[in-house]
Design a protein around this motif. Structure first.
Motif, PDB file in Angstrom:
ATOM      1  N   HIS A   7       0.856  -1.199   0.000  1.00 43.27           N
ATOM      2  CA  HIS A   7       0.000   0.000   0.000  1.00 43.27           C
ATOM      3  C   HIS A   7       0.886   1.243   0.000  1.00 43.27           C
ATOM      4  CE1 HIS A   7      -3.943   1.859   1.836  1.00 43.27           C
ATOM      5  NE2 HIS A   7      -3.356   2.694   0.996  1.00 43.27           N
ATOM      6  N   GLU A  89      -5.978   2.115  -5.004  1.00 45.74           N
ATOM      7  CA  GLU A  89      -6.855   2.056  -3.838  1.00 45.74           C
ATOM      8  C   GLU A  89      -8.210   2.590  -4.299  1.00 45.74           C
ATOM      9  OE1 GLU A  89      -7.091   3.288   0.884  1.00 45.74           O
ATOM     10  OE2 GLU A  89      -5.590   4.260  -0.380  1.00 45.74           O
ATOM     11  N   ILE A 115      -6.751  -2.382  -3.659  1.00 46.98           N
ATOM     12  CA  ILE A 115      -7.311  -2.342  -2.312  1.00 46.98           C
ATOM     13  C   ILE A 115      -8.674  -1.672  -2.396  1.00 46.98           C
ATOM     14  CG2 ILE A 115      -6.993  -1.407   0.027  1.00 46.98           C
ATOM     15  CD1 ILE A 115      -3.965  -1.254  -0.629  1.00 46.98           C
ATOM     16  N   ARG A 173      -8.576  -7.146  -1.431  1.00 50.92           N
ATOM     17  CA  ARG A 173      -7.994  -6.746  -0.143  1.00 50.92           C
ATOM     18  C   ARG A 173      -8.772  -5.547   0.401  1.00 50.92           C
ATOM     19  NH1 ARG A 173      -3.348  -6.704  -1.659  1.00 50.92           N
ATOM     20  NH2 ARG A 173      -2.336  -4.673  -1.579  1.00 50.92           N
ATOM     21  N   GLY A 175      -9.108  -2.390   2.754  1.00 48.84           N
ATOM     22  CA  GLY A 175      -8.178  -1.415   3.314  1.00 48.84           C
ATOM     23  C   GLY A 175      -8.512  -0.972   4.726  1.00 48.84           C
ATOM     24  N   ASP A 212      -5.673  -5.449   4.653  1.00 48.25           N
ATOM     25  CA  ASP A 212      -4.583  -4.483   4.644  1.00 48.25           C
ATOM     26  C   ASP A 212      -4.174  -4.251   6.097  1.00 48.25           C
ATOM     27  OD1 ASP A 212      -2.984  -2.188   3.911  1.00 48.25           O
ATOM     28  OD2 ASP A 212      -4.698  -0.866   4.277  1.00 48.25           O
TER      29      ASP A 212
END
Length: 266
Positions: A7, A89, A115, A173, A175, A212
């Motif tokens: 990230h 993201e 993410i 995933r 976050g 995450d």
């Protein structure tokens, strides 16, 4: 052994630094990372208006192609030295699921990693960015009625993000699932978060998603803990939910942040 930071932001982030992508990579190499994911804030979905005072939450659509080109360029530049993933993201915004699915259909084919995060929560027709500033969070308390109601709305929105059908390119995933803790030392929560988080972890496990494990909260003066904290990680580990460390760096010096405070090493 793979040492990954999953990230990382870039100079394409409007609220980040202008540190070059190469500087991030060189710093990652010096820290011993063998794999990194650039996960810039994706352009916000069509029709959604950024409600932050500075309207700088995400990369613009005009920058998207250039961002991909830059990441592809450094992939070639550092081939054999470090694995570099082109990622995003993605904001989950309640009420904009269809627009987000359409955006992912455009963006997804060029991504190696992604993410899914919640920054904006919805109260009737109003949207608020919950991690913008303590001053903004204080105003939200007046609107929502209490800190506890903000937390409830946030976790409900994260659950919606896990359950949402966002198409074949939906990120796997989730976050910083306790981002709502960012200002907790000024605005403490009085209640039992397990009633919201434990079922949420069950949903994440059922969906086969990752978490995450985000070090950024450790550097926030009103948070001082990872997103999520240890007790959540312990529950996630019992469920065998995969954890991916993320520095959530918005400048080069933040790479690796919080890693020494994590319950497990990466």
């Amino acid at each position: 052994m793979v040492k990954k930071d999953g990230h990382i932001h870039t100079p394409f982030c409007p609220h980040g630094s202008k540190d070059s992508i190469e500087k991030y990579i060189e710093r990652a190499l010096s820290l011993g990372y063998t794999e990194i994911s650039f996960t810039e804030h994706a352009p916000l979905p069509e029709g959604f208006i950024d409600t932050t005072p500075t309207q700088d939450s995400a990369m613009s659509w005009e920058d998207w192609e250039h961002y991909v080109e830059e990441v592809e360029r450094v992939k070639q530049l550092y081939i054999g030295k470090i694995k570099i993933n082109c990622g995003l993201e993605i904001d989950f915004i309640e009420g904009f699921e269809e627009e987000t699915r359409e955006a992912l259909n455009k963006l997804g084919p060029k991504l190696d990693d992604a993410i899914l995060s919640v920054h904006f929560i919805k109260q009737e027709e109003r949207y608020d960015c919950l991690d913008y500033s303590p001053q903004n969070f204080e105003k939200m308390i007046a609107v929502y009625g209490s800190v506890e109601k903000i937390y409830q709305r946030y976790y409900n929105t994260v659950r919606l993000s896990v359950e949402a059908d966002l198409g074949p390119y939906k990120p796997k995933r989730i976050g910083h699932i306790t981002l709502v803790h960012k200002f907790q030392n000024r605005f403490p929560f009085h209640g039992n978060e397990k009633t919201a988080i434990s079922p949420l972890l069950q949903e994440i496990k059922k969906a086969g998603y990752e978490l995450d494990y985000n070090g950024a909260g450790t550097a926030k003066p009103l948070c001082r803990e990872p997103y999520p904290p240890n007790w959540v990680i312990e529950e996630a580990m019992k469920l065998q939910i995969p954890l991916v460390y993320g520095s959530d760096a918005h400048q080069v010096k933040e790479l690796g942040q919080g890693s020494e405070q994590l319950l497990v090493s990466f």
